[in-house]
Design a protein around this motif. Structure first.
Motif, PDB file in Angstrom:
ATOM      1  N   ASN A  37     -23.644 -31.385  17.179  1.00 35.73           N
ATOM      2  CA  ASN A  37     -23.549 -29.958  16.879  1.00 35.73           C
ATOM      3  C   ASN A  37     -24.602 -29.168  17.650  1.00 35.73           C
ATOM      4  O   ASN A  37     -24.330 -28.071  18.159  1.00 35.73           O
ATOM      5  CB  ASN A  37     -23.712 -29.720  15.381  1.00 35.73           C
ATOM      6  CG  ASN A  37     -22.525 -30.223  14.578  1.00 35.73           C
ATOM      7  OD1 ASN A  37     -21.415 -30.332  15.092  1.00 35.73           O
ATOM      8  ND2 ASN A  37     -22.743 -30.553  13.320  1.00 35.73           N
TER       9      ASN A  37
ATOM     10  N   ARG B  17     -23.508 -28.856  21.238  1.00 33.85           N
ATOM     11  CA  ARG B  17     -22.461 -27.855  21.418  1.00 33.85           C
ATOM     12  C   ARG B  17     -23.022 -26.442  21.312  1.00 33.85           C
ATOM     13  O   ARG B  17     -22.654 -25.556  22.097  1.00 33.85           O
ATOM     14  CB  ARG B  17     -21.371 -28.063  20.369  1.00 33.85           C
ATOM     15  CG  ARG B  17     -20.548 -29.343  20.580  1.00 33.85           C
ATOM     16  CD  ARG B  17     -19.514 -29.507  19.486  1.00 33.85           C
ATOM     17  NE  ARG B  17     -18.715 -30.716  19.680  1.00 33.85           N
ATOM     18  CZ  ARG B  17     -17.799 -31.133  18.827  1.00 33.85           C
ATOM     19  NH1 ARG B  17     -17.545 -30.428  17.727  1.00 33.85           N
ATOM     20  NH2 ARG B  17     -17.116 -32.240  19.076  1.00 33.85           N
ATOM     21  N   ARG B  18     -23.920 -26.223  20.327  1.00 33.95           N
ATOM     22  CA  ARG B  18     -24.521 -24.898  20.179  1.00 33.95           C
ATOM     23  C   ARG B  18     -25.339 -24.539  21.414  1.00 33.95           C
ATOM     24  O   ARG B  18     -25.299 -23.399  21.891  1.00 33.95           O
ATOM     25  CB  ARG B  18     -25.398 -24.842  18.928  1.00 33.95           C
ATOM     26  CG  ARG B  18     -24.615 -24.795  17.627  1.00 33.95           C
ATOM     27  CD  ARG B  18     -25.512 -24.338  16.479  1.00 33.95           C
ATOM     28  NE  ARG B  18     -26.635 -25.230  16.290  1.00 33.95           N
ATOM     29  CZ  ARG B  18     -26.629 -26.294  15.496  1.00 33.95           C
ATOM     30  NH1 ARG B  18     -25.519 -26.595  14.824  1.00 33.95           N
ATOM     31  NH2 ARG B  18     -27.696 -27.050  15.354  1.00 33.95           N
ATOM     32  N   THR B  19     -26.081 -25.513  21.926  1.00 35.74           N
ATOM     33  CA  THR B  19     -26.896 -25.261  23.111  1.00 35.74           C
ATOM     34  C   THR B  19     -26.021 -24.927  24.308  1.00 35.74           C
ATOM     35  O   THR B  19     -26.309 -23.995  25.070  1.00 35.74           O
ATOM     36  CB  THR B  19     -27.776 -26.484  23.429  1.00 35.74           C
ATOM     37  OG1 THR B  19     -28.610 -26.781  22.297  1.00 35.74           O
ATOM     38  CG2 THR B  19     -28.657 -26.225  24.637  1.00 35.74           C
TER      39      THR B  19
ATOM     40  N   ARG C 196     -23.037 -23.656  24.212  1.00 34.89           N
ATOM     41  CA  ARG C 196     -22.453 -22.331  24.003  1.00 34.89           C
ATOM     42  C   ARG C 196     -23.480 -21.234  24.281  1.00 34.89           C
ATOM     43  O   ARG C 196     -23.155 -20.202  24.892  1.00 34.89           O
ATOM     44  CB  ARG C 196     -21.927 -22.223  22.569  1.00 34.89           C
ATOM     45  CG  ARG C 196     -21.216 -20.888  22.287  1.00 34.89           C
ATOM     46  CD  ARG C 196     -20.542 -20.897  20.937  1.00 34.89           C
ATOM     47  NE  ARG C 196     -21.480 -21.089  19.843  1.00 34.89           N
ATOM     48  CZ  ARG C 196     -21.550 -22.181  19.109  1.00 34.89           C
ATOM     49  NH1 ARG C 196     -20.731 -23.189  19.337  1.00 34.89           N
ATOM     50  NH2 ARG C 196     -22.431 -22.276  18.115  1.00 34.89           N
ATOM     51  N   ASP C 197     -24.727 -21.447  23.840  1.00 28.98           N
ATOM     52  CA  ASP C 197     -25.770 -20.448  24.074  1.00 28.98           C
ATOM     53  C   ASP C 197     -26.056 -20.294  25.562  1.00 28.98           C
ATOM     54  O   ASP C 197     -26.261 -19.168  26.048  1.00 28.98           O
ATOM     55  CB  ASP C 197     -27.054 -20.850  23.331  1.00 28.98           C
ATOM     56  CG  ASP C 197     -26.903 -20.744  21.823  1.00 28.98           C
ATOM     57  OD1 ASP C 197     -25.950 -20.077  21.367  1.00 28.98           O
ATOM     58  OD2 ASP C 197     -27.727 -21.334  21.096  1.00 28.98           O
TER      59      ASP C 197
END
Length: 210
Positions: free
Chosen positions: A58, A61-63, A65-66
């Motif tokens: 997770n 994925r967040r990284t 996306r950022d």
């Protein structure tokens, strides 16, 4: 050795044998309990490892996306400011009377061409950085990208069709830098697919600014 001596030692040997049997049974029970405890600890460690792996995925994925958003939208504020400059260039061109454009003065024509070239070069540079122009004339009104300035009675086109673009809008990625200011039709038939999207209220201040 006499039979009597053997009889005297027999009870001791029996007790020793029973004690050994009890110790063996107790050892087996202890080993079983230890095995059960180790299995439970193994399940706990496995569950914890799976949770950590899920959290790391997770986070990855967040990284990602950022990082993608940072690359895509880093120029958003700068692009919005440049749109104001482009608007002023366009207003300057639109303010020139047709008679002046047709006067034949070479210097004046060169100035007009220079301003026009500057505006087009600026918009082209913005487009290379992901900024797209919104000119939705003839499209269905979308409140996410358009801002209704006024309504035009027109029974010949479907209701909520954009019939006039007062000021083009711009988007970057999936975000709107500036909504297109438009006039929408009313009084015509509904769109065939689904219910029409109702335009928002007329923004009088935006109409004045345009």
């Amino acid at each position: 050795m006499s039979d009597q001596a053997k009889d005297e030692r027999a009870p001791d040997e029996v007790e020793a044998t029973e004690a050994n049997a009890e110790r063996t049974e107790g050892s087996i029970d202890g080993d079983y309990e230890a095995l059960v405890r180790l299995l439970k600890e193994n399940e706990d460690l496995k569950d914890r490892a799976l949770r950590v792996a899920a959290e790391m995925e997770n986070l990855r994925r967040r990284t990602a996306r950022d990082v993608h958003d940072a690359r895509t939208y880093a120029v958003a504020n700068f692009a919005r400011d440049m749109l104001s400059v482009s608007d002023n260039l366009r207003r300057a061109l639109d303010a020139i009377p047709a008679e002046a454009k047709a006067s034949g003065d070479a210097g004046f024509k060169a100035l007009i061409e220079g301003v026009d070239l500057t505006e087009r070069a600026m918009l082209s540079a913005l487009e290379r950085h992901g900024v797209k122009k919104l000119a939705p004339e003839g499209e269905k009104f979308d409140p996410n990208f358009h801002q209704a300035m006024f309504e035009v009675p027109n029974p010949d086109v479907p209701a909520n069709t954009v019939v006039q673009v007062v000021q083009p809008g711009y988007s970057i990625g999936e975000r709107v830098l500036r909504p297109a200011m438009v006039g929408v039709a009313k009084g015509g038939p509904k769109f065939a697919a689904g219910a029409p999207v109702e335009p928002g209220p007329v923004n009088e201040q935006a109409e004045k600014d345009a």
